[in-house]
Motif scaffolding. Structure first.
Motif, PDB file in Angstrom:
ATOM      1  N   LYS A   1       0.850  -1.185  -0.294  1.00 54.97           N
ATOM      2  CA  LYS A   1      -0.053  -0.034  -0.119  1.00 54.97           C
ATOM      3  C   LYS A   1       0.869   1.111  -0.029  1.00 54.97           C
ATOM      4  CE  LYS A   1      -4.084  -2.237   2.024  1.00 54.97           C
ATOM      5  NZ  LYS A   1      -4.777  -2.661   0.756  1.00 54.97           N
ATOM      6  N   GLN A   2       2.094   1.173   0.766  1.00 60.07           N
ATOM      7  CA  GLN A   2       2.863   2.343   0.637  1.00 60.07           C
ATOM      8  C   GLN A   2       3.429   2.715  -0.964  1.00 60.07           C
ATOM      9  OE1 GLN A   2       6.330   2.038   3.204  1.00 60.07           O
ATOM     10  NE2 GLN A   2       6.708   4.160   3.321  1.00 60.07           N
ATOM     11  N   LEU A   3       3.560   1.690  -1.567  1.00 57.88           N
ATOM     12  CA  LEU A   3       4.017   1.846  -3.082  1.00 57.88           C
ATOM     13  C   LEU A   3       3.012   2.321  -3.682  1.00 57.88           C
ATOM     14  CD1 LEU A   3       6.332  -1.143  -3.837  1.00 57.88           C
ATOM     15  CD2 LEU A   3       6.952   1.349  -4.073  1.00 57.88           C
ATOM     16  N   LEU A   4       1.742   1.853  -3.643  1.00 58.68           N
ATOM     17  CA  LEU A   4       0.772   2.325  -4.110  1.00 58.68           C
ATOM     18  C   LEU A   4       0.268   3.714  -3.976  1.00 58.68           C
ATOM     19  CD1 LEU A   4      -1.676  -0.955  -3.766  1.00 58.68           C
ATOM     20  CD2 LEU A   4      -0.962  -0.247  -6.057  1.00 58.68           C
ATOM     21  N   ALA A   5       0.252   4.069  -2.693  1.00 57.73           N
ATOM     22  CA  ALA A   5       0.029   5.592  -2.748  1.00 57.73           C
ATOM     23  C   ALA A   5       1.100   6.471  -3.054  1.00 57.73           C
ATOM     24  CB  ALA A   5       0.200   5.653  -0.847  1.00 57.73           C
ATOM     25  N   ALA A   6       2.232   6.112  -3.187  1.00 59.68           N
ATOM     26  CA  ALA A   6       3.440   6.819  -3.797  1.00 59.68           C
ATOM     27  C   ALA A   6       3.201   6.763  -5.401  1.00 59.68           C
ATOM     28  CB  ALA A   6       4.690   6.505  -3.611  1.00 59.68           C
ATOM     29  N   TYR A   7       2.933   5.763  -5.834  1.00 61.95           N
ATOM     30  CA  TYR A   7       2.512   5.526  -7.402  1.00 61.95           C
ATOM     31  C   TYR A   7       1.052   6.239  -7.772  1.00 61.95           C
ATOM     32  CZ  TYR A   7       1.209   3.052 -11.968  1.00 61.95           C
ATOM     33  OH  TYR A   7       0.718   2.983 -13.264  1.00 61.95           O
ATOM     34  N   GLY A   8       0.118   6.465  -7.049  1.00 61.84           N
ATOM     35  CA  GLY A   8      -0.880   7.043  -7.296  1.00 61.84           C
ATOM     36  C   GLY A   8      -0.575   8.582  -7.129  1.00 61.84           C
ATOM     37  N   ARG A   9      -0.059   9.149  -6.113  1.00 65.16           N
ATOM     38  CA  ARG A   9       0.418  10.435  -6.223  1.00 65.16           C
ATOM     39  C   ARG A   9       1.192  10.865  -7.506  1.00 65.16           C
ATOM     40  NH1 ARG A   9       0.586   9.281  -0.546  1.00 65.16           N
ATOM     41  NH2 ARG A   9      -0.440  10.676   0.616  1.00 65.16           N
ATOM     42  N   ALA A  10       2.113  10.080  -7.933  1.00 70.37           N
ATOM     43  CA  ALA A  10       3.087  10.255  -9.093  1.00 70.37           C
ATOM     44  C   ALA A  10       2.145  10.550 -10.273  1.00 70.37           C
ATOM     45  CB  ALA A  10       4.172   9.335  -9.233  1.00 70.37           C
ATOM     46  N   LEU A  11       0.862   9.654 -10.253  1.00 68.05           N
ATOM     47  CA  LEU A  11       0.297   9.925 -11.562  1.00 68.05           C
ATOM     48  C   LEU A  11      -0.630  10.959 -11.459  1.00 68.05           C
ATOM     49  CD1 LEU A  11      -1.215   6.016 -11.524  1.00 68.05           C
ATOM     50  CD2 LEU A  11      -0.111   7.132 -13.418  1.00 68.05           C
TER      51      LEU A  11
ATOM     52  N   PHE B   1      -6.790   8.120  -9.048  1.00 72.38           N
ATOM     53  CA  PHE B   1      -7.816   7.898  -8.086  1.00 72.38           C
ATOM     54  C   PHE B   1      -7.991   6.441  -7.897  1.00 72.38           C
ATOM     55  CE2 PHE B   1     -12.274   6.900  -7.373  1.00 72.38           C
ATOM     56  CZ  PHE B   1     -12.597   7.734  -6.220  1.00 72.38           C
ATOM     57  N   ASP B   2      -8.055   5.606  -9.177  1.00 70.63           N
ATOM     58  CA  ASP B   2      -8.187   4.322  -9.131  1.00 70.63           C
ATOM     59  C   ASP B   2      -6.836   3.408  -8.165  1.00 70.63           C
ATOM     60  OD1 ASP B   2     -10.486   4.525 -10.442  1.00 70.63           O
ATOM     61  OD2 ASP B   2      -9.514   3.860 -12.418  1.00 70.63           O
ATOM     62  N   ILE B   3      -5.623   4.045  -8.572  1.00 68.23           N
ATOM     63  CA  ILE B   3      -4.627   3.382  -7.759  1.00 68.23           C
ATOM     64  C   ILE B   3      -4.608   3.744  -6.553  1.00 68.23           C
ATOM     65  CG2 ILE B   3      -2.172   3.494  -7.363  1.00 68.23           C
ATOM     66  CD1 ILE B   3      -3.055   1.807  -9.883  1.00 68.23           C
ATOM     67  N   LEU B   4      -4.972   5.148  -5.906  1.00 67.65           N
ATOM     68  CA  LEU B   4      -5.073   5.440  -4.817  1.00 67.65           C
ATOM     69  C   LEU B   4      -6.148   4.745  -3.918  1.00 67.65           C
ATOM     70  CD1 LEU B   4      -4.336   9.102  -5.412  1.00 67.65           C
ATOM     71  CD2 LEU B   4      -2.911   7.833  -3.954  1.00 67.65           C
ATOM     72  N   SER B   5      -7.211   4.272  -4.293  1.00 68.54           N
ATOM     73  CA  SER B   5      -8.459   3.685  -4.103  1.00 68.54           C
ATOM     74  C   SER B   5      -7.774   2.289  -3.384  1.00 68.54           C
ATOM     75  CB  SER B   5      -9.325   3.469  -4.801  1.00 68.54           C
ATOM     76  OG  SER B   5      -9.821   4.509  -5.149  1.00 68.54           O
ATOM     77  N   ARG B   6      -6.727   1.721  -4.179  1.00 65.21           N
ATOM     78  CA  ARG B   6      -6.148   0.405  -3.426  1.00 65.21           C
ATOM     79  C   ARG B   6      -5.188   0.505  -2.609  1.00 65.21           C
ATOM     80  NH1 ARG B   6      -3.899  -1.418  -9.091  1.00 65.21           N
ATOM     81  NH2 ARG B   6      -2.692  -2.798  -7.722  1.00 65.21           N
ATOM     82  N   ALA B   7      -4.813   1.970  -2.163  1.00 65.51           N
ATOM     83  CA  ALA B   7      -3.740   2.024  -1.189  1.00 65.51           C
ATOM     84  C   ALA B   7      -4.276   2.330   0.151  1.00 65.51           C
ATOM     85  CB  ALA B   7      -2.942   3.359  -1.696  1.00 65.51           C
TER      86      ALA B   7
END
Length: 273
Positions: A104-114, A124-130
């Protein structure tokens, strides 16, 4: 002192990027999707910049030696984001997330980068998985709100800010994002009231003060707005701030009442995690 001709370099949130994209300005740069507002831009010749680049390259070497290492991917991706290498950060964090599904830490960083790179729906979709409904993260909820604001979904965005505020009541960064959401929909009295709440609780954050100045200035109270943006800064910086504020307000008045389609291609600039 040469000032930026684009107010987005000053008010640098994802919400402000949406504001500019929907007709209140002409530049599309933004900083963090986490917190509204940011002064200035990173100078090309900042002291210690070569050292920072060297540190980034060292992180890159560590990541390339073991691309499946979650910590290496996270640290390298965050360093690239901070250095403004947005597309490269997205690529690194995407691969790290694929190699470490469920992190989830990686997903949160990935979502922010997107989000910083303008891919708001995917962000938004990636952050929903974080995070999960059973264990929500208020920071991620707030970032999700800014991505929805970018897509013109202001009512839905505010539900996310409301959820974040239930976890951290009166958190200035969330209130600031909520206030800028009202700016986007031209509900300026609500924007001012919300940003005053943020300022009362986070007055030490210059970005909150700047966002409040924007909401006040858009209502025509320029003297009050200028007093806010010139407080506790050097004369040169004060002059640059006032010039940028006036340009932003002028652009907003020229397009007031003009219908516009929300755009989803605003480019985000480096930010903190």
């Amino acid at each position: 002192m040469r000032h930026s001709s684009c107010f987005a370099r000053w008010f640098g949130s994802a919400a402000v990027a949406a504001l500019l994209a929907t007709g209140l300005g002409g530049c599309q740069t933004a900083r963090s999707p986490d917190v509204t507002g940011s002064l200035g831009t990173r100078a090309a010749s900042s002291p210690g910049l070569s050292d920072a680049h060297g540190a980034i390259e060292a992180l890159g070497e560590r990541y390339r030696a073991n691309p499946r290492n979650a910590e290496a991917g996270l640290r390298y991706g965050q360093a690239l984001r901070a250095d403004g290498r947005r597309e490269q950060a997205v690529a690194v964090l995407e691969q790290a997330s694929i190699a470490n599904p469920g992190n989830k830490q990686l997903l949160a960083a990935y979502g922010r980068a997107l989000a910083e790179n303008g891919s708001f729906k995917q962000a938004f979709d990636i952050l929903s998985r974080a995070h999960t409904p059973a264990n929500p993260d208020w920071r991620i909820l707030s970032v999700q709100g800014t991505t929805l604001d970018q897509m013109g979904k202001h009512g839905e965005a505010r539900r996310y800010y409301s959820s974040a505020l239930k976890i951290v009541p009166d958190e200035p960064s969330v209130l600031s994002n909520l206030g800028m959401s009202y700016v986007l929909s031209k509900e300026l009295r609500k924007a001012e009231a919300t940003l005053r709440r943020a300022y009362a609780r986070g007055g030490s954050d210059v970005r909150v003060r700047q966002n409040l100045a924007l909401a006040i200035g858009l209502q025509g109270r320029m003297a009050e707005a200028e007093a806010l943006v010139t407080a506790n800064v050097s004369p040169d910086e004060a002059a640059a701030n006032v010039a940028s504020l006036r340009q932003m307000i002028g652009n907003g008045r020229q397009t007031a009442g003009r219908p516009s389609e929300p755009r989803t291609s605003a480019v985000a600039a480096p930010s903190r995690t």
